[in-house]
Design a protein around this motif. Sequence first.
Motif, short mmCIF file in Angstrom:
data_model
loop_
_atom_site.label_atom_id
_atom_site.label_comp_id
_atom_site.label_asym_id
_atom_site.label_seq_id
_atom_site.Cartn_x
_atom_site.Cartn_y
_atom_site.Cartn_z
N SER A 30 45.54 28.84 24.15
CA SER A 30 46.74 27.89 23.06
C SER A 30 45.95 26.60 23.20
N ARG A 31 45.02 26.32 24.25
CA ARG A 31 43.80 24.79 24.34
C ARG A 31 42.88 24.75 23.37
N GLY A 32 42.62 25.80 23.12
CA GLY A 32 41.69 25.98 21.51
C GLY A 32 40.06 26.72 22.53
N HIS A 33 40.14 27.17 23.26
CA HIS A 33 39.23 27.96 23.81
C HIS A 33 39.01 29.41 23.17
N GLU A 34 38.16 29.68 22.59
CA GLU A 34 37.61 31.20 22.79
C GLU A 34 37.53 31.90 23.37
N VAL A 35 38.75 32.72 23.86
CA VAL A 35 38.29 34.01 24.99
C VAL A 35 38.03 35.55 24.38
N ALA A 36 37.01 36.18 24.26
CA ALA A 36 36.13 37.47 24.55
C ALA A 36 36.80 38.37 25.01
N VAL A 37 37.76 39.02 25.19
CA VAL A 37 37.90 40.24 25.94
C VAL A 37 37.18 41.95 25.88
N ILE A 38 36.19 41.67 26.98
CA ILE A 38 35.63 43.02 27.18
C ILE A 38 36.29 44.01 27.65
N SER A 39 36.90 44.88 27.20
CA SER A 39 37.82 46.02 28.04
C SER A 39 37.97 47.04 27.84
N PRO A 40 38.49 48.07 28.69
CA PRO A 40 37.84 49.75 28.68
C PRO A 40 38.15 50.41 26.80
N ASP A 41 38.93 49.72 26.56
CA ASP A 41 39.45 49.91 25.19
C ASP A 41 39.32 49.88 24.04
N LEU A 42 37.60 49.08 24.50
CA LEU A 42 36.37 49.25 23.46
C LEU A 42 35.54 50.73 23.30
N PHE A 43 35.81 51.43 24.47
CA PHE A 43 34.47 52.21 24.86
C PHE A 43 35.99 53.54 24.73
N ARG A 44 34.92 54.90 24.99
CA ARG A 44 35.63 55.62 25.75
C ARG A 44 35.83 55.86 27.18
N SER A 45 36.84 56.56 26.83
CA SER A 45 37.06 56.49 28.47
C SER A 45 38.17 57.54 29.08
N VAL A 46 37.76 57.74 30.63
CA VAL A 46 37.90 58.63 31.00
C VAL A 46 39.79 58.26 31.98
N PRO A 47 40.04 59.33 32.74
CA PRO A 47 41.06 58.45 33.49
C PRO A 47 40.70 58.31 34.82
N CYS A 48 41.57 57.09 35.65
CA CYS A 48 40.44 56.98 36.99
C CYS A 48 41.05 58.03 37.70
N PRO A 49 40.85 58.87 38.77
CA PRO A 49 41.48 59.86 39.64
C PRO A 49 41.45 59.22 40.72
N SER A 50 42.82 60.08 40.36
CA SER A 50 43.91 60.06 41.76
C SER A 50 45.08 58.86 40.77
N TYR A 51 44.94 57.88 40.25
CA TYR A 51 45.63 57.07 39.08
C TYR A 51 45.57 57.15 37.51
N SER A 52 45.69 57.94 36.50
CA SER A 52 45.33 57.84 35.48
C SER A 52 45.59 57.05 35.14
N GLU A 53 46.38 56.28 34.80
CA GLU A 53 46.76 54.52 34.42
C GLU A 53 45.76 53.59 34.24
N ILE A 54 44.84 53.84 34.83
CA ILE A 54 43.76 53.19 34.65
C ILE A 54 42.31 53.72 34.55
N ARG A 55 41.96 53.26 33.32
CA ARG A 55 40.70 54.26 32.12
C ARG A 55 39.96 53.73 32.64
N LEU A 56 38.82 54.25 33.33
CA LEU A 56 37.59 54.03 33.91
C LEU A 56 36.42 53.63 32.36
#
Length: 347
Positions: A30-56
Motif C-alpha cells: 500500500s506504500r508503493g513497495h514491490e514485494v515478491a513472496v517466494i513461498s511453498p505454493d510455487l513448488f511441489r511440496s509435501v506435508p510436514c510430518p506430524s503437521y500436515s497443514e504445513i507444506r514443505l
Amino acid sequence: MKIALVTDAWLPQMNGVVRTLTTVVAELRSRGHEVAVISPDLFRSVPCPSYSEIRLALTGLRKVGALLDSLCPDAIHIATEGPLGWAARRYCLRLGYPFTTAYHTQFPDYVASRTGLPASAIWPLIRRFHAPAERVLVATETIREQLRDHGLTHLHHWSRGVDLATFVPDYPPPDLFFELQRPIQLYVGRVAVEKNIEAFLDNSHPGSRVVVGDGPALDRLRQAYPEAHFLGRRSGEALAACYAGADVFVFPSRTDTFGLVMIEALACGTPVAAYPVPGPLDVLAPGSGAMAERLEDAIAEALTFSREDCLAAGRTYSWEASADQFCEGLAPIAREVQMAGLRAAAA
C-alpha cells in the motif's frame, strides 16, 4: 523498494507467522513497495510430518536462486528456517548478498515437543542459520535476550500490530455464548501440541471453555474434552465477536515468541491470562494481563481487570508501526554488489 520475502509459512496456512507476514506485505504494498513472496505454493511440496497443514517445498538452491535472479530485488528477507529459507540463505552467501532473517517461533522447543529431542540439540542449527544475516528481526526483548545467550547479537526490534478497524469491542457475541456458563474462557490459535492447550482445558476455574482454531490436535482434544466448545477457525468480524464476547482470554503457550492473539483480545477489551514466560512477559501490562504459574490464579486475577484498560492496552499496537520497523531492519543490496552477483550467477 523491491523486496523479496522468502518464507516456508504462507497461505493457506493460518497462524501468527502467516498473519504477520501477509499483513505487513499488504501494508508495504500500500506504500508503493514491490514485494515478491517466494513461498511453498510455487513448488511441489509435501506435508510436514506430524503437521500436515504445513507444506514443505521440494526445491533447492537452483530453483530458488533462479527466482531471485529474475526478481533482482533491492533487499532479501528470509522469514523461516525451512527448506526455502535454507535455499535462499545459500543463494545470498554464494553471491555475497546481504540479507535479513526473523526469529518467529521457538523452533527448538517446537521440535522438542514433537520429537522428544532436547531443545539444546537444535540450537546449533538455529545459530548456523541466522549467524550470517545482517540482522535478525525479533519481536520482544525477552526473546532477544535468549538469542544473545545463544551467541546471536545482531538483532533488530520488529513488533506486531492489530487491525484496529476489525478488532473492536462492539460486535455482539456468538449465539452460543448466551447459552454458556460464565465466565467464558477463550483460547484462539493453532490446535497443536506445542500450544499447551490441555493446560487451558484442564484448569479448575469455574466457567466454560471455548477453543477457536484448527490444527492437528483438534480431533484428539474434541474427544478428550467433550465438555469444551470447539468452534473451528474463525477470522475477521466473527473472530472479533468471539474475543469481545469472552470474559477472559487464556494464552497457555510456553513457547511463543510474541502471541499476536493476546493483543487482538486486548483490542476487543478482553483481559488476558497467561504463564509468566516469553511473549506474555513482554506483551502484557499490569491491569490488562495476569500471569501466574497456575492458570487458575491468572484467570481469577484477569477477571478483576477493567475492560476499558484492556482496550487501551491493545490499541497501543499498530501494523503501520510494525511495517516501519520491518523496513528499518532490511539490508539493501548495493547496486554494484547486485551486478557482481548476477554476473556470478550467469557464469
